[in-house]
Design a protein around this motif. Structure first.
Motif, short mmCIF file in Angstrom:
data_model
loop_
_atom_site.label_atom_id
_atom_site.label_comp_id
_atom_site.label_asym_id
_atom_site.label_seq_id
_atom_site.Cartn_x
_atom_site.Cartn_y
_atom_site.Cartn_z
N ARG A 204 59.69 23.37 -43.97
CA ARG A 204 60.74 24.37 -44.08
C ARG A 204 60.96 25.06 -42.74
NH1 ARG A 204 61.50 25.90 -48.73
NH2 ARG A 204 61.38 28.11 -48.70
N ILE A 205 60.51 24.42 -41.71
CA ILE A 205 60.63 25.05 -40.41
C ILE A 205 61.41 24.12 -39.49
CG2 ILE A 205 58.55 26.42 -40.55
CD1 ILE A 205 57.07 24.20 -39.19
N GLY A 206 61.69 24.60 -38.32
CA GLY A 206 62.41 23.78 -37.37
C GLY A 206 63.91 23.90 -37.56
N ASP A 207 64.58 22.89 -37.11
CA ASP A 207 66.03 22.95 -37.13
C ASP A 207 66.61 21.87 -38.03
OD1 ASP A 207 66.17 24.99 -35.28
OD2 ASP A 207 65.90 23.57 -33.63
N LEU A 208 67.73 22.17 -38.57
CA LEU A 208 68.47 21.20 -39.34
C LEU A 208 69.51 20.59 -38.41
CD1 LEU A 208 69.11 20.17 -42.27
CD2 LEU A 208 70.87 21.90 -42.29
N CYS A 209 69.52 19.28 -38.35
CA CYS A 209 70.45 18.63 -37.43
C CYS A 209 71.66 18.12 -38.20
CB CYS A 209 69.78 17.46 -36.73
SG CYS A 209 68.37 17.98 -35.80
N ASP A 518 59.70 28.42 -31.33
CA ASP A 518 61.05 27.97 -31.07
C ASP A 518 61.62 28.68 -29.86
OD1 ASP A 518 62.71 26.20 -32.18
OD2 ASP A 518 64.00 27.75 -33.01
N THR B 188 74.39 19.29 -34.30
CA THR B 188 74.16 20.71 -34.30
C THR B 188 72.78 20.96 -34.85
OG1 THR B 188 76.33 20.68 -35.21
CG2 THR B 188 75.34 22.82 -34.90
N VAL B 190 70.63 23.75 -36.67
CA VAL B 190 70.68 25.04 -37.33
C VAL B 190 69.26 25.39 -37.73
CG1 VAL B 190 71.65 26.29 -39.26
CG2 VAL B 190 72.96 24.49 -38.18
N LYS B 192 66.31 26.33 -39.77
CA LYS B 192 66.09 26.27 -41.21
C LYS B 192 65.65 27.62 -41.76
CE LYS B 192 65.04 21.41 -41.88
NZ LYS B 192 63.99 20.43 -42.16
#
Lengths: 711, 456
Positions: A204-209, A518, B188, B190, B192
């Protein structure tokens, strides 16, 4: 074969030309979830037959499909297919035939995934053409009360307009953060509802690409939606599975495959159901717990315990959400709390306390028993004074007096818990031994639960014979399953126990930490570091720790003034960190220089004196690690690094190297080779090489002279 | 209203050469015969924001702007003019004038805006949510944005024309994500954590950052102090605040912090469980910031809000020559309510002191300034002509801007061009899509298309 295809094609053409509404509404119910979340229970009984508030799950699914106007249901059986078929044949679905509903079974014991199942259906299709057009694909563990007719019509209309719209997924706003099922990140076009991105959230961490191409128009990214695993599919879905024979998982492979690989431009759409309807799938113990509670709270009306919807005997609903069978016997002194279900033929003794729990039929509960948040299935015997919290107890279990089930325990069929035995939290207990031939997680995931069952079942008899194998107290029977190491952390996520506070805090902290990291690590461009980088830094970190420890050890050890002692201590560090001897040498030398720098001094010459004293004194330690030329070069390089960091040491580089040479710590060879290696380096790198030029020159001449002398 | 307004008026924008010069800084470029800055000031005055600081890059430019302001509106507004070094960026400019900032909230407005969106609404939204920053967004023009990238049009490094990509929460109140379309290479990213907290995010590319921001002063100064490398409000400060909204390093207000700190300390223990279950039960409450914050206890959050302007509102930033032409056309044309003039029945404005020769027509959507003379048989269509211009006979002016004191000889034809003040066109010059620098003389009989006339 070819002829049949032609027939199929012809029939499709006919369908298209005919009024579409005359197509039979069909559904495929997968009576196997192809996962191992419910083990060990599912080793003995298929998941769809497990009681959910005293009614087998599949009845909820079938009753819902029936009321939604489905005319033909194919129940796809795989593991324990005979049990499923037996159950259906005895059930009302067969005995009380509804003229408008046909329930059939398809058996394929070899299928190990949804993909296999659909491929099997496709192959059958070419012979029988059972599936005529659009169909509803659900799992046999779905509980819902949503209407389907409009949804199917919507799907068909869309399909008519857009050939490529082959699937409609039902999603629902998540009412709570159910950690049980993995959270899903979805990107949807807010106007057309087309699904653009689907990601099961692993971390549930990091970035959604998101792909840039998605951003041409407005995109809605959701994290609060729940995938109900109810899909309206067109016949293309089956053939896609056939074409892509590596598709196993409906979401992970099929949906993502379609979205990412853009196969033939096929599109998937979503349909959000109104909040007044209910739809959920039971895919782990937590959702089992959640759905059970929702049923008791009547979200699933009319599929609630006090209504007979599938041949079940309706219970009587009392105040505070207590459902009670008419013939249940209960002592007056027993305290039955809110949201509890008590099945037929169950007896409850004196002074018990039962709340938030479901108790099946034919159970016998002794005196002073505490049951909280648990699911007790049928014919369970619980003797006096037991304490059961947040557990699942399957049919036929005996819990002897005074036993305690800690939160998260699962007792599979017919287990006996010994007197006063305490079953540790989150343990899973079965009469069957844990299968040991688990190759990998992936294998686990898809392994047909039927595969090893036969062997295991034979094991039961053995067990009963030699009951000494019991792990549940002297008079108990059953094996406590070991939890795989990596799964251990996950156990709390999927059990029926409410999520412990500390875990929640952990999650939030993890998210938080992620934020911090981050912030510092991610460059403005947003490019993440490659994996190799992070591995390197790990290794560096390790070395960093090692270096620090060696320094500490060294500083401690020199007080004792004993070279051997220092070597012994450093060696122990060395093995703990698995370092090469060159690393040790580097670290020791680093420590020595640090010591020199830290010793009070006023000028460069004093520092040099400090360094020489220390080197002279401890050259034995260095020498121990510096047997090879390579290691000596390593030390020189290390020293170079140090000098770069410390302005004081810089100017002394050549002097100290020379001193090391004089003291025989480094050999002439090492210095010369270091010089050669460095010769090719950048100008900026050569600062120290230049310092040493004179020394190297001198060494070279000396060796030449030697050679001359030799010759 | 305890709001201080900072107008970033810029200096000499390279995008606007040759229209701007040492004599005419960007802020004083005429739009329908009055400086573009006056539109911003009017806009602010209409929202009753009268305490203004105009920040100009470069001493000379500041003197010019200051001179104009003191002559034009000293009686109505309380305006200070501050000069900052050139090319410090918007963040740098604010750093330079930080000591002037005293109010609780700061409204930052770009000085090149021609719009009728009330900035007061932004301020109100900002106050209502107690936000750290509120950004005004407006609809992206359909024809493709004339966005020049850097705020104030000073950051030359950025390529012009790129969409803003903006992520909003489901109620369109909070800003969850902001990026420049051009900076996004393939995908992109974003965060989470923000997505989890907000539940839903709407990612839109049809909105545009309008460079009107409301900041909490304490937050703004904290960021400017902490991050000396930040140059631009839009590219550095704003994305930073958006990114860190769930783990704020900037404290909104000292007193506020203490108050909150005490409150949290006491309540945390008791509330923790309640709030955690709240998080469980409902992760997407409108005030997800608070939920998140109390869930963590130790962390603070700040809110990044948006005010989305109505689509019917007019908004243009004067940051390119094309935009300059568009603004002039619109202000005397479709959006003439912005000009502040009253139009005649022919939808044009001809100053009473202007002289028109015989058979000369001035069409609708035109403006003719004070004391200008137009000879015989001329035709003026959809153009702005400044004060005291001298225009000969048989001249055609279409879709053009002629600034004050320009001289146009007989028989000229001008289309889609800008003639700056004191420029001179000799007889029979034909210009199409050209820009003529102030004071430049175009030789007789020449014919040009798409050229720029400047002395250098």
């Amino acid at each position: 074969m070819g002829a049949q295809k032609k027939v199929a094609a012809a029939s499709r053409v006919r369908e298209d030309s005919e009024d579409l509404s005359r197509q039979r509404l069909q559904a495929i119910v997968l009576a196997d979830s192809f996962t191992t979340q419910f083990r060990p229970i599912t080793l003995e009984r298929p998941k769809v037959l497990l009681p959910l508030v005293n009614i087998p799950m599949i009845d909820y699914t079938l009753a819902w499909l029936e009321s939604a106007g489905i005319e033909e249901i194919f129940v796809f059986c795989c593991a324990h297919s005979s049990q499923v078929i037996d159950y259906l044949e005895k059930s009302e679905w067969y005995s009380r035939p509804n003229p408008n509903l046909l329930v059939r079974t398809i058996v394929s014991p070899k299928s190990t995934s949804v993909g296999d199942a659909l491929r099997y259906i496709y192959e059958q299709q070419t012979e029988t053409s059972q599936i005529q057009g659009d169909f509803v694909l659900v799992s046999g563990d779905t509980v819902s009360n949503m209407p389907l007719a409009d949804l199917i019509q919507e799907h068909r209309d869309r399909k008519k307009k857009d050939e490529k719209a082959i699937m409609t997924m039902v999603i629902k706003k998540q009412s709570r953060l159910g950690l049980g099922s993995d959270k899903i990140f979805m990107a949807v076009d807010p106007l057309t509802k087309q699904l653009l991105h689907y990601e099961e959230d692993i971390a549930r961490i990091g970035d959604l690409c998101l792909d840039k191409s998605l951003l041409d128009s407005t995109v809605l990214v959701c994290n609060d939606m729940q995938d109900c695993y109810i899909d309206i599919c067109s016949s293309e879905v089956l053939s896609l599975f056939e074409d892509n024979f590596d598709y196993q998982h409906l979401r992970r492979h099929f949906v993502n495959g379609l979205l990412v690989d853009d196969i033939m431009g096929y599109k998937i759409f979503t349909h959000e159901i109104q909040s007044s309807f209910y739809a959920a799938r039971i895919d782990n113990l937590r959702s089992y717990d959640m759905v059970s509670k929702n049923i008791i709270q009547r979200w699933t009306y009319p599929y609630v315990p006090d209504i007979n919807f599938s041949g079940n005997r309706a219970l009587k609903l009392g105040r505070r959400g207590i459902y009670r069978a008419s013939d249940a016997v209960q002592s007056r002194s027993a305290d039955i709390g809110a949201s509890t279900v008590i099945g037929y033929g169950t007896k409850i003794g004196n002074g018990g306390k039962i709340f938030n729990s479901v108790i099946g039929n034919g159970c016998c509960i002794g005196s002073n028993v505490v049951i909280q948040g648990s699911y007790i299935w049928n014919n369970v015997t619980i003797e006096d004074g037991c304490e059961i919290r947040n557990a699942i107890v399957c049919d036929g279990v005996k819990i002897r007096a005074g036993a305690v089930l800690q939160p998260g325990v699962v007792l599979s069929f017919n287990v006996v818990v010994g007197r006063d035995f305490v079953v540790p939290a989150y343990s899973k207990v079965s009469l069957l031994q844990q299968p040991t031939t688990e190759d990998s997680d992936e294998e686990m995931e898809y392994a047909g639960s039927s595969s090893g069952t036969a062997d295991l079942l034979s094991g039961v008899n053995n067990l009963q014979l030699e009951s000494k194998a019991s792990e549940l107290g002297p008079d108990g029977t059953g094996y406590i399953w070991k939890v795989c190491d990596n799964a251990h952390d996950e156990e709390w996520k999927h059990s029926v126990v409410p999520i412990p506070m500390d875990k929640l805090a952990d999650i939030t902290r993890a998210m938080d930490d992620d934020d911090i990291e981050d912030e510092s690590v991610v460059p403005p461009s947003g490019e993440l570091k490659s994996d190799t980088d992070s591995i390197n830094t790990d290794a560096n970190d390790d070395y960093g720790y090692f270096e620090r420890e060696v320094e500490e050890t060294f500083l401690m050890a020199i007080i004792k003034d004993d070279v051997d002692h220092v070597i012994r201590l450093i060696n122990s560090r060395r093995f703990a960190y698995n370092m090469a001897s060159a690393d040790c040498a580097g670290a020791v030398f680093y420590s020595m220089m640090r010591l020199a720098v830290n010793t009070p001094h006023n000028s460069a010459s004093e520092l040099y004196r400090n360094a020489t004293t220390i080197i002279t004194k401890w050259k034995g330690v260095l020498g121990f690690y510096l047997k090879q030329t390579d290691e000596q070069i390593e030390v020189i390089m290390k020293f170079e690094e140090m000098c770069e960091e410390s302005a004081e040491l810089g100017p002394l580089f050549a002097q100290i190297v020379h001193f090391l040479y004089e003291k025989d710590v480094v050999q002439e060879d090492a210095i010369l080779r270091w010089g050669e290696e460095k010769a090719g380096a950048d100008e900026s790198d050569k600062v120290y090489l230049k310092q040493c030029e004179a020394l190297i020159q001198w060494l070279k001449e000396a060796s030449e002279e030697e050679e001359e002398e030799d010759s | 209203m305890d709001f201080q307004v900072v107008i970033l008026a810029g200096g000499f924008s390279s995008y606007l050469v040759p229209l701007v010069s040492k004599e005419v800084p960007k802020a004083l470029l005429p739009v329908a015969n009055r400086p573009v800055l006056s539109y911003v000031l009017d806009l602010l005055e209409s929202s009753n924001l009268k305490d203004l600081i105009v920040v100009v890059e470069g001493e000379d430019a500041a003197l010019k702007v200051g001179g104009w302001i003191s002559s034009a509106c000293v009686d109505r507004l309380h305006v200070e003019v501050a000069a900052v070094a050139e090319n410090v960026g918007t963040a740098g400019a604010l750093r330079a004038i930080a000591h002037h900032l005293t109010a609780k909230d700061i409204l930052i407005v770009s000085g090149d805006i021609v719009s009728d969106i009330p900035p007061g609404a932004v301020a109100a939204t900002h106050r209502r949510h107690d936000a750290a920053v509120t950004v005004m967004l407006c609809a992206q023009p359909v024809s493709g944005p004339s966005e020049s990238g850097g705020s104030g049009g000073k950051d030359k490094t950025k390529k012009p024309a790129c969409d803003d990509i903006i992520g909003l929460d489901s109620l369109k109140q909070f800003l969850l994500y902001i990026a420049k379309g051009t900076e996004i290479k393939k995908d992109t990213r974003v965060k989470k954590s923000i997505l989890c907290a907000a539940g839903k995010m709407e990612i839109r590319s049809d909105l545009m950052d309008s460079h009107i921001y409301a900041f909490k002063r304490a937050v703004l100064q904290e960021v400017l102090d902490q991050k000396p490398a930040f140059r631009s409000l839009k590219q550095d400060v704003l994305p930073y605040l958006v990114r860190t909204q769930l783990r704020s390093d900037v404290f909104s207000d000292q007193s506020n912090v203490e108050e909150n700190g005490n409150g949290n300390g006491k309540n945390n223990m008791q509330n923790n469980e309640v709030v955690l279950s709240q998080i469980l039960s409902n992760a997407s409450m409108p005030s997800f910031h608070q939920v998140y914050e109390s869930g963590l206890g130790t962390r603070k959050t700040h809110k990044c809000c948006v005010y989305i302007a109505d689509e019917s509102k007019y908004f243009v930033r004067l940051n390119s020559i094309q935009a300059f032409m568009d603004v002039n056309r619109d202000v005397i044309g479709e959006s003439n309510h912005l000009s502040g003039y009253s139009f005649s029945a022919h939808h044009n404005i001809v100053h009473p002191s202007a002289e028109l020769g015989s058979k000369t027509t001035v069409g609708p959507h035109c403006m003719l300034g004070e004391g200008s003379q137009v000879g015989d048989k001329c035709s003026v269509k959809r153009s702005v002509i400044g004060r005291h211009c001298r225009i000969g006979s048989n001249v055609k002016i279409v879709n053009s801007v002629v600034m004050d004191h320009a001289t146009i000889g007989d028989g000229c034809s001008i289309q889609g061009s800008v003639i700056c003040s004191n420029a001179q066109l000799q007889e029979r010059v034909t210009l199409r899509d050209c820009q003529v620098e102030a004071g430049y003389v175009v030789c007789a009989g020449s014919e040009h298309k798409g050229e720029t006339f400047a002395r250098k």
